[in-house]
Write a protein that holds these residues in place. Sequence first.
Motif, PDB file in Angstrom:
ATOM      1  N   LEU B  92      89.560  85.311  28.380  1.00  0.00           N
ATOM      2  CA  LEU B  92      90.332  86.410  27.787  1.00  0.00           C
ATOM      3  C   LEU B  92      90.306  87.617  28.712  1.00  0.00           C
ATOM      4  CD1 LEU B  92      89.472  86.475  23.982  1.00  0.00           C
ATOM      5  CD2 LEU B  92      91.549  85.705  25.106  1.00  0.00           C
ATOM      6  N   VAL B 109      95.354  89.034  21.643  1.00  0.00           N
ATOM      7  CA  VAL B 109      94.613  87.850  22.085  1.00  0.00           C
ATOM      8  C   VAL B 109      93.659  87.310  21.019  1.00  0.00           C
ATOM      9  CG1 VAL B 109      94.824  88.318  24.543  1.00  0.00           C
ATOM     10  CG2 VAL B 109      92.952  89.338  23.257  1.00  0.00           C
ATOM     11  N   VAL B 113      93.795  83.551  19.684  1.00  0.00           N
ATOM     12  CA  VAL B 113      92.683  82.593  19.742  1.00  0.00           C
ATOM     13  C   VAL B 113      92.530  81.901  18.394  1.00  0.00           C
ATOM     14  CG1 VAL B 113      90.171  82.434  19.820  1.00  0.00           C
ATOM     15  CG2 VAL B 113      91.390  83.695  21.583  1.00  0.00           C
ATOM     16  N   ALA B 269      94.851  83.523  26.684  1.00  0.00           N
ATOM     17  CA  ALA B 269      94.440  83.515  25.283  1.00  0.00           C
ATOM     18  C   ALA B 269      94.522  82.095  24.747  1.00  0.00           C
ATOM     19  CB  ALA B 269      95.330  84.455  24.470  1.00  0.00           C
ATOM     20  N   GLU B 292      89.788  90.997  20.755  1.00  0.00           N
ATOM     21  CA  GLU B 292      90.562  91.681  21.805  1.00  0.00           C
ATOM     22  C   GLU B 292      89.789  92.908  22.290  1.00  0.00           C
ATOM     23  OE1 GLU B 292      91.794  90.950  18.846  1.00  0.00           O
ATOM     24  OE2 GLU B 292      91.661  92.823  17.714  1.00  0.00           O
ATOM     25  N   ALA B 295      87.174  91.884  24.656  1.00  0.00           N
ATOM     26  CA  ALA B 295      87.759  91.605  25.970  1.00  0.00           C
ATOM     27  C   ALA B 295      88.053  92.919  26.701  1.00  0.00           C
ATOM     28  CB  ALA B 295      89.033  90.792  25.806  1.00  0.00           C
TER      29      ALA B 295
END
Lengths: 364, 385, 303, 515
Positions: B92, B109, B113, B269, B292, B295
């Motif tokens: 990611l 993302v 996922v 992703a 997210e 990340a």
Amino acid sequence: MTGTVATDPTPSPADRARRTFSRLAGHTLFWPVVALVVLLLACGVVSPGFLDVTVQDGHLFGQVVDILRQSATPLLLAIGMCLVIATGGIDLSVGAVMAISLAVSLTYIAESGSGTTVGTALTGLALGLVVALVIGAFNGFLVTVLGIQPFIATLILMIAGRGIAMLITKGQITTVTSPPFKAIGSGYVLGIPMPVVIAAGVFALVVLLVRGTALGMLLESIGINREASRLAGVKSRNITWFVYALCGLLAGLAGIVYGAPTMAADANNVGLMKELDAIMVVVLGGTKLEGGKFSLAGCVVGALILSTLERAVVIFHLPTQVTPLFKALILIIVCIAGSDRLRSRAGAARRARRTPAVPVEVAA
Amino acid sequence: MTSTQTPAPATTSRRTKGGAPRPGSTGGIADVARRWGHRLADRRFLPVAGTLLTLVLILVIGQARYSTDTRSFVNMRLFSNLLVDNSYLLVLAVGMTFVILTGGIDLSVGAVVALVGLVVAKLLILGVPLPLVLLAGVLVGTVFGLLIGVLVQYFSIQPFIASLAAMFLARGLCNVVSVESLAIEDKGFTDLASWRLKFGHGPSIWYINLSMIVALVVVLVAVYLLHYTRFGRTVYGLGAGDGGQAVGLMGLRAARTKVWVYVISGTCAGIAGILFAFYTRSGFNLTGIGMELDAIASVVIGGAMLTGGSGFVLGSVAGVLVYGLIQVLIAREGLDSWWTKVFIGAVLLLFVLLQRALSTGQKRRRKKNKEESPAPPPAAAPAVS
Amino acid sequence: ACSSGGSSGSDDTKGSGGDTIKVGFSQLGAESGWRTANTDSVKAAFTKDKGFDLTFVDAQQKQENQIKAIRDFIDQGVDAIAFSPVVETGWDQVLQEAKDAEIPVVLVDRTVKTSVSDPYATYIGNDFEKEGETAVAWIKKNAADAKIFELQGTLGSSAQVDREKPVDSELGSQIVGKASGNFTRAEGKAATEAALQAYPNMTMIVSHNDDMALGAIEAIEAAGKKPGTDIKIVSFDGVRDGLQALHDKKINYIVECNPVYGDQIADLVKKVVNGEDVAKSTIVPDEAFDQTITQETIDARKY
Amino acid sequence: MSTTSTTASEPVVRMTGITIEFPGVKALDGVDLTLRPGEVHALMGENGAGKSTLIKALTGVYRIDAGTIAVAGTARRFDGPADAQEAGVSTVYQEVNLAPNLSVAENIMLGHEVRLGPFVNWPATRRAARTHLARLGLDLDPMSMLGTHSIAIQQLCAIARAMVVDAKVLILDEPTSSLDKAEVAQLFDVMRQLRADGVAILFVSHFLDQVYEITDRLTVLRNGRLVGEYLTAELPRLELVSKMVGRASEDLADIEKAARRTTTHDLTGREPVLRALGLGRDGTVEPFDLDLYEGEIVGVAGLLGSGRTEVARLLYGADRADSGTLTVRGAGVRAASPLGSLQRGVALASEDRKKEGIIGDLTVRENIALAMQAERGAWRKVPAKELDATVARYIEALAIHPANPDALIKNLSGGNQQKVLLARWLATAPQLLLLDEPTRGIDVGAKAEIQRLVAELASEGMSVVFISSELEEVLRLSHRVVVMRDRQKIGELTNGPDVTASTVLETIAASGSAS
Ligand SMILES: Nc1ncnc2c1ncn2[C@@H]1O[C@H](COP(=O)(O)OP(=O)(O)OP(=O)(O)O)[C@@H](O)[C@H]1O
Ligand SMILES: Nc1ncnc2c1ncn2[C@@H]1O[C@H](COP(=O)(O)OP(=O)(O)OP(=O)(O)O)[C@@H](O)[C@H]1O
Ligand SMILES: [Mg+2]
Ligand SMILES: [Mg+2]
């Protein structure tokens, strides 16, 4: 209809503020308003009586009133967020701040034992707001003095803030019984729900604050070109700082307005993901995230759209599962409809892009 | 506006900037050394250095605090666990790096996922052959990336919003696919998931598994793309500000690149989604909430600027490791839920402060460099027109 | 109304092994008052002087965190691992690793679906599905023809899924509508407000937890109706506020979901570590209350 | 001077009836342009005449609303610079448009980088970059980040980039606006060589000398309309200017005279408006002393990158000084800041319009108001009437075009943006005005007006610091000239008939050999 009721509660003292402000609202608000109206009408059609507003034991009652009440919290958040965004920043911590201020207020009231007295309630309120203000100021400090990127600076408190709130409530859901405090969230003034009154009042004040003075213009100039503004003598640091503090304060207020009706400080869930809602509201209202020009009126429309939308899902008898889909849809539609690309075909700042080259006869 | 035209010979206007000597000038080695000195002290590399520093710091702390006489904190097991547990985050972060380099952001993302996990689980339950399923999983990500890219580039919707919309979309679809967690029993899949090489034995046993390898490959590909292709440099250029107009006017395919960046992030992703499915062997609509942000935080810890234009994949990798180690420390400390949150926040704060300190220190150094740089020779002609 | 299976707390509180037992406990989060009450009771049970050395890790409602934590427990070489899974699936790998490392696992509050053979030593927890059935039974008895609006918890959470199962299967025909209030009062209130408009014919709300029920009460009262009479309310958990509302005749029936069973967990862990054999699963007895509840019971509540 | 005028050869670019409308302005209205191989073609016009727009129309940055474009005889409409480049039309746009966060090599070579299989061969690419820079007599570390170089260097890099592709058509939009003479000469050598190779070069500049030195033919625009195409050699300067400005040549001459002044100034026993003692900042400017008196214009002369900008920034407090003291009208100043300076009546018009000047998305009105407003603080808004009056006054006085206070400043042409900024500073009624390259990229008419304005202001008692790369201009305007070199103040000349460009150069050279 409701749109107008809320879009423009400015008790027009400063004509200028109004002029600038309506110019800003201008056509950028066209699509959001359309979306809102369509949503409301659709609900009205699906479920007759949706748009009715009746007077029930002395106060307004009806779905539309509920929607207005629901809009108060996102609006309060969005107003602060909008100003922050205007300076080219962003505040992810508002959700956490909601939780903290509510936790502080209620914990104080719970401790004080005399929850039923107005004094205690107000002190609790004040405490909550002060803490929120402090947190906002802290964000401002990180961003302006230490020069940390807003996203990260506020991400810190977005994460830690919830922890702090839970520290205050020791992870329990602190509940109190304090009629005066409860009134902040579920009371009525002249039959109008208190949250609506508060939100409208705050909105009017802020509009005066930014458009009645030069603050608005300076905010925009900072957001558009910070260095140039600095060289022009604009106190960008102080102003930015001020805006973050204000945003925190409003978030705190939002938290209290949100939690007051239930009088329960659920540190873990109050304001969860609300920062995204707030940002969404600001953007639905036609303010660009890269900073600069902003529209507070837009925030009102945005907030109304958001709460109408959440309501519509149930009204349409749709499973809650699809609510996010709905949000996505509206967001995309409104943004696309409002996107400059589509609005002004003659737009100058057009980057290179594939267009069928029109063959033209030419006599060489 | 008359002027005295005295055509000056070319040589008179030779000027050297950036502290580099002329090519082939005397003292080659020393010069090369100095040049590299300048480059390593370059502002761009410092945050990464900071990250690595923190990495070491944390390891030292951990070693000091948690090593029992029987086993030390820092051992292969720690690192293999770190990679096993964070391979999906790594992927990611790599994707996110591309986006952030252009000054954009991708909030979708985490949701993607979750969606990929559910899609994979669902398809496997429906008995679709494994290769197709994996492909489909990745493509789900790609499609979302493409969607965001198109919204951003061709409808000039801000990345934050475009990806926010995509996030809602993905979450919604998750719920539609299933609100219950779907277990993945498919033989082939679980075999892939549990395939691993054992090393060592007893308590100090450690593994290399498929996720690690995939993550590693993704990283390498990213490094290649960013540093050894025109595309990659265009990505950096897009982050230079003014919405990538510069690269556009430079005649590079700005528009296309921007879309690609989001496609890449989306695809990452998708891959991460599959790795996560490897990891949990199930799909669940509530996973990946806030992933997210993990990340993004990792990328920033890795030294990238959210304003775009500066940052490195390898920095992001370091960032992920730091982030993972923090989690380990917290686990070892056995903190309360709330303290955990506060702690993570505090560490993040400390980290950003460290970065600030480094970069300001760097600015001072840069001025010195400028001073050193040779001045225009006296005979240079003045600006007259 | 809740059947209790398996063992109940035995008296010996000293670890028969003598030296302290190193336990890793991974709580799934602190998402609700119920959960924190559960956490507290666990911490109270695994104290030093009761012969435990507890490492407590909060998973922040994230499975990945929990998996990491358990891996780390294994890495630290604890004597026993206890955890309350965020979700039922996806534990094969870590459970396998725990098994390889020969560390006994005690599941708390929820079971897992896994392909690993003999994945855990024992399970202790409440049975949401049974709670649902209890509620259904009461409804059938007391309001057989109720038009039900179901106030769902956070979609996908096992409390929501399991409590919903029996309600749907047994009373499916009577359910006029559903909406999620994410287990919170405010959203429970909002959802109910909308529902009152959308499903005017409803006569009963089944709320997946007390908080949402309390929110629903607000909404109903605002609409000028009487909760408990005009619109009956059935709810789960039995936190103090909920029981209070029950006592005030605003809620009609609450199926308890008792979080205070730390001692029983401790007890099981000790047994497991000492290799004594224990029942594969222990259901914590859940009571159920109707409006006859006494103020004493309410004040006795710790959560 | 211009050599073989190649009338015979057939046009490589022919634009006819080009029309482009922007919201509000008709930037171009039926303009024709013809470029022939092997000629240097000047595109002349005042600020806002439409030069840059015409160029962007050709390269497809803007879509044309009407007209035809033919390249090498075939009708074309480029999708953008990339497309244009492939067709052999390579361009240097007016604003330096490169990526400051990329290395010099990358900025020059990207798009034409040397490859090694699927990889970019960086060493080879850097070597190539070096050779291209060398053509312009430049020797930078190709690996250094572009952003760390001065504007001039960046502009040269942009030119180098344009010459990487062997283009049929090379377009240079005000490439020399911040180059010093030697660099210009260097550039011209290259251009001549390209011309000899048959490349058609479109050249935009406000420096008439350069135009007459290098171009064979010129096309004149005024307010988006075509005035005509002429052979450079056959068109006298004043003719050209009057065609550009649309005014008879005589009164232009007057303007020039009006501005010309070298009267010395008696300063004995007067208290300086501003006094700097040992003011300096390591890395940018060596400590220097400077006194500025009422009603006096002090020019700052020096080579590019000699530290003039930094001097101005220090005096204004845009940068913190590490050493020295600053006194304004007797009162000592510690920690000078922009706001403080404004309140003390000191204003700085910065050299970098785009980055440090305009607030792009705000209107002309707001841009003018900004400094005034900042001075009063956020809370006390400038009364609408007062503001409107001020704005109207300056739009009129500086002939800002379009004369619409509600136009977004980002949509004004470079020169007009500059005027708006001047208005911003003048509106704060400063006693000391620091002007850094105020006439950069400004057309003859406007330039003369600004010069006259400066002179007027001074005669009204304002003290002015005038930084310009045009030595002539500095000498014409100022009473005293501060000479900078290598970020050091190396001398101060009291202006007089005897002081000429060469005097200044000698000063520089002398101190050079001394050091
Ligand atoms: N993007 C734009 N949107 C709206 N109007 C624009 C835009 N770009 C230029 N204009 C207008 O078009 C006209 C021509 O501008 P242009 O930049 O071509 O002038 P110019 O000849 O290059 O002037 P200068 O010599 O100052 O660069 C000006 O009136 C300007 O205000
Ligand atoms: N952003 C920067 N980064 C690094 N060096 C710089 C930067 N800006 C200026 N310099 C260097 O500082 C020195 C002084 O620059 P400055 O701009 O003051 O020169 P100048 O005399 O104003 O010339 P001009 O204004 O014509 O560019 C030059 O060597 C220049 O290269
Ligand atoms: Mg131009
Ligand atoms: Mg300068």
